[in-house]
Design a protein around this motif. Sequence first.
Motif, short mmCIF file in Angstrom:
data_model
loop_
_atom_site.label_atom_id
_atom_site.label_comp_id
_atom_site.label_asym_id
_atom_site.label_seq_id
_atom_site.Cartn_x
_atom_site.Cartn_y
_atom_site.Cartn_z
N ASP A 232 9.70 2.39 -4.48
CA ASP A 232 10.05 3.56 -3.67
C ASP A 232 9.27 4.78 -4.13
OD1 ASP A 232 11.42 4.75 -1.60
OD2 ASP A 232 13.14 5.31 -2.83
N ASP A 233 8.31 4.60 -5.04
CA ASP A 233 7.50 5.69 -5.58
C ASP A 233 6.20 5.78 -4.80
OD1 ASP A 233 5.73 7.29 -7.06
OD2 ASP A 233 6.66 6.73 -8.95
N GLU A 234 5.90 6.95 -4.23
CA GLU A 234 4.73 7.06 -3.36
C GLU A 234 3.41 6.97 -4.12
OE1 GLU A 234 3.61 11.36 -2.10
OE2 GLU A 234 5.78 11.24 -1.99
N LEU A 235 3.43 6.97 -5.43
CA LEU A 235 2.20 6.80 -6.22
C LEU A 235 1.98 5.35 -6.64
CD1 LEU A 235 2.43 9.95 -8.54
CD2 LEU A 235 1.13 9.68 -6.41
N PHE A 236 2.89 4.47 -6.25
CA PHE A 236 2.88 3.10 -6.77
C PHE A 236 1.58 2.35 -6.48
CE2 PHE A 236 4.59 -1.39 -6.41
CZ PHE A 236 4.70 -1.58 -7.78
N ILE A 237 1.06 2.46 -5.25
CA ILE A 237 -0.16 1.70 -4.95
C ILE A 237 -1.35 2.19 -5.76
CG2 ILE A 237 0.60 1.05 -2.64
CD1 ILE A 237 -1.61 3.11 -1.64
N LYS A 238 -1.33 3.45 -6.17
CA LYS A 238 -2.43 3.98 -6.97
C LYS A 238 -2.34 3.51 -8.42
CE LYS A 238 -2.93 7.99 -4.00
NZ LYS A 238 -2.85 9.46 -3.86
N GLN A 239 -1.17 2.99 -8.78
CA GLN A 239 -0.97 2.49 -10.14
C GLN A 239 -1.11 0.98 -10.23
OE1 GLN A 239 2.95 4.31 -10.29
NE2 GLN A 239 2.23 5.85 -11.74
N GLY A 240 -1.45 0.34 -9.11
CA GLY A 240 -1.66 -1.10 -9.13
C GLY A 240 -0.61 -1.91 -8.40
N GLY A 241 0.40 -1.24 -7.81
CA GLY A 241 1.40 -1.94 -7.01
C GLY A 241 0.84 -2.30 -5.65
N VAL B 130 7.16 5.73 1.63
CA VAL B 130 6.88 7.17 1.54
C VAL B 130 7.47 7.85 2.76
CG1 VAL B 130 4.64 6.91 2.70
CG2 VAL B 130 5.05 8.89 1.24
N ARG B 131 7.98 9.06 2.56
CA ARG B 131 8.48 9.85 3.69
C ARG B 131 7.35 10.75 4.18
NH1 ARG B 131 12.76 12.20 6.30
NH2 ARG B 131 14.34 10.97 5.24
N GLN B 132 7.06 10.68 5.46
CA GLN B 132 6.05 11.54 6.08
C GLN B 132 6.72 12.29 7.21
OE1 GLN B 132 2.67 9.78 8.23
NE2 GLN B 132 1.35 11.15 7.05
N ASN B 133 6.91 13.60 7.01
CA ASN B 133 7.71 14.41 7.92
C ASN B 133 9.10 13.80 8.00
OD1 ASN B 133 5.46 16.10 8.41
ND2 ASN B 133 4.69 14.65 9.94
N SER B 134 9.54 13.37 9.15
CA SER B 134 10.89 12.79 9.25
C SER B 134 10.85 11.27 9.33
CB SER B 134 11.60 13.34 10.51
OG SER B 134 10.86 13.00 11.67
N ARG C 288 7.46 5.66 6.05
CA ARG C 288 6.29 4.82 6.23
C ARG C 288 6.03 4.07 4.92
NH1 ARG C 288 1.42 7.62 9.18
NH2 ARG C 288 0.96 5.41 9.54
N PHE C 289 4.93 3.33 4.89
CA PHE C 289 4.58 2.61 3.66
C PHE C 289 3.08 2.66 3.45
CE2 PHE C 289 4.64 -0.47 7.13
CZ PHE C 289 3.41 -1.10 7.00
N ASP C 290 2.68 2.46 2.20
CA ASP C 290 1.28 2.36 1.81
C ASP C 290 1.03 0.95 1.31
OD1 ASP C 290 1.05 5.13 2.31
OD2 ASP C 290 1.46 5.64 0.21
N LEU C 291 -0.22 0.50 1.41
CA LEU C 291 -0.60 -0.84 0.97
C LEU C 291 -1.78 -0.80 0.02
CD1 LEU C 291 -0.63 -2.73 4.42
CD2 LEU C 291 1.15 -2.83 2.66
N ASN C 292 -1.75 -1.66 -0.98
CA ASN C 292 -2.89 -1.87 -1.86
C ASN C 292 -3.35 -3.31 -1.65
OD1 ASN C 292 -4.67 -2.43 -3.99
ND2 ASN C 292 -3.72 -0.90 -5.30
N LEU C 293 -4.35 -3.49 -0.79
CA LEU C 293 -4.83 -4.83 -0.47
C LEU C 293 -5.58 -5.46 -1.63
CD1 LEU C 293 -6.01 -4.30 3.21
CD2 LEU C 293 -3.79 -5.09 2.38
N ASP C 294 -6.18 -4.63 -2.49
CA ASP C 294 -6.87 -5.16 -3.67
C ASP C 294 -5.88 -5.83 -4.60
OD1 ASP C 294 -9.22 -4.12 -2.65
OD2 ASP C 294 -9.20 -2.35 -3.94
N ALA C 295 -4.72 -5.16 -4.82
CA ALA C 295 -3.69 -5.73 -5.69
C ALA C 295 -3.12 -7.00 -5.07
CB ALA C 295 -2.58 -4.71 -5.93
N ALA C 296 -2.92 -7.01 -3.75
CA ALA C 296 -2.41 -8.21 -3.08
C ALA C 296 -3.38 -9.37 -3.23
CB ALA C 296 -2.15 -7.91 -1.60
N ALA C 297 -4.68 -9.10 -3.05
CA ALA C 297 -5.69 -10.17 -3.18
C ALA C 297 -5.73 -10.71 -4.59
CB ALA C 297 -7.06 -9.63 -2.78
N LYS C 298 -5.56 -9.84 -5.56
CA LYS C 298 -5.53 -10.28 -6.97
C LYS C 298 -4.36 -11.22 -7.21
CE LYS C 298 -5.77 -8.43 -11.66
NZ LYS C 298 -5.72 -7.20 -12.49
N GLY C 299 -3.27 -10.99 -6.50
CA GLY C 299 -2.09 -11.86 -6.60
C GLY C 299 -2.13 -13.03 -5.64
#
Length: 198
Positions: A141-150, A155-159, A162-173
């Motif tokens: 639930d931390d909006e910095l998570f994908i930048k840390q390797g998650g 993330v809340r955007q206005n009202s 939404r969500f962010d994705l790290n496809l590099d981390a997913a591919a590694k897994g």
Amino acid sequence: MTIRHSSWGRRLLAFVLLTLLLLSAGVVPSDALEPAPEDAVKAAMLYNFVQFVRWPNSFVPAEQELVLGILGRDSLQEWLLDLALEGDRGGSLKTVELDSLHDLSAQKHTLHVLYIGRTAHQDLQAVLRVLDGVPVLTVSDDELFIKQGGMMNFVRQNSRIRFDLNLDAAAKGRLKISSRLYGLARLIVKDDVTQEGR
């Protein structure tokens, strides 16, 4: 370690999903309904999200129930524990509470999804090291998570939630995330570049 299922979770989840669908389609004005709790929306989003993720066949044999591990505590954790999430394999997404990194290490090959609650954020790098190369979808639930390797964060955007994705981390897994989600994501990390969703 505790395993929980919910008998009323399906009805609540169906209500949340129906509400979101009607609101997004403009069928029901947003002020005509009591808004769903933010954490209920996130839990419903995670339910939908896992249906667009593919694990290696050797890791999720046909008909096997998907397992959501929960490490750490926060308000979303309770919704995840109380919802019996329906997976695309016809069974429920079983929830398992993990009390420590030791539990995670012992159970990592039985998990398919790991939600990392706020009280476990101080152990984030250790969590990601334990899961290095293991096909477990990591969510926070931390909006910095994908930048840390998650792999995914809310993330809340206005009202809106939404969500962010790290496809590099997913591919590694060794996970494959459907491109159908790219247009719904706020940010996507791919090839070490952060870009806006389509």
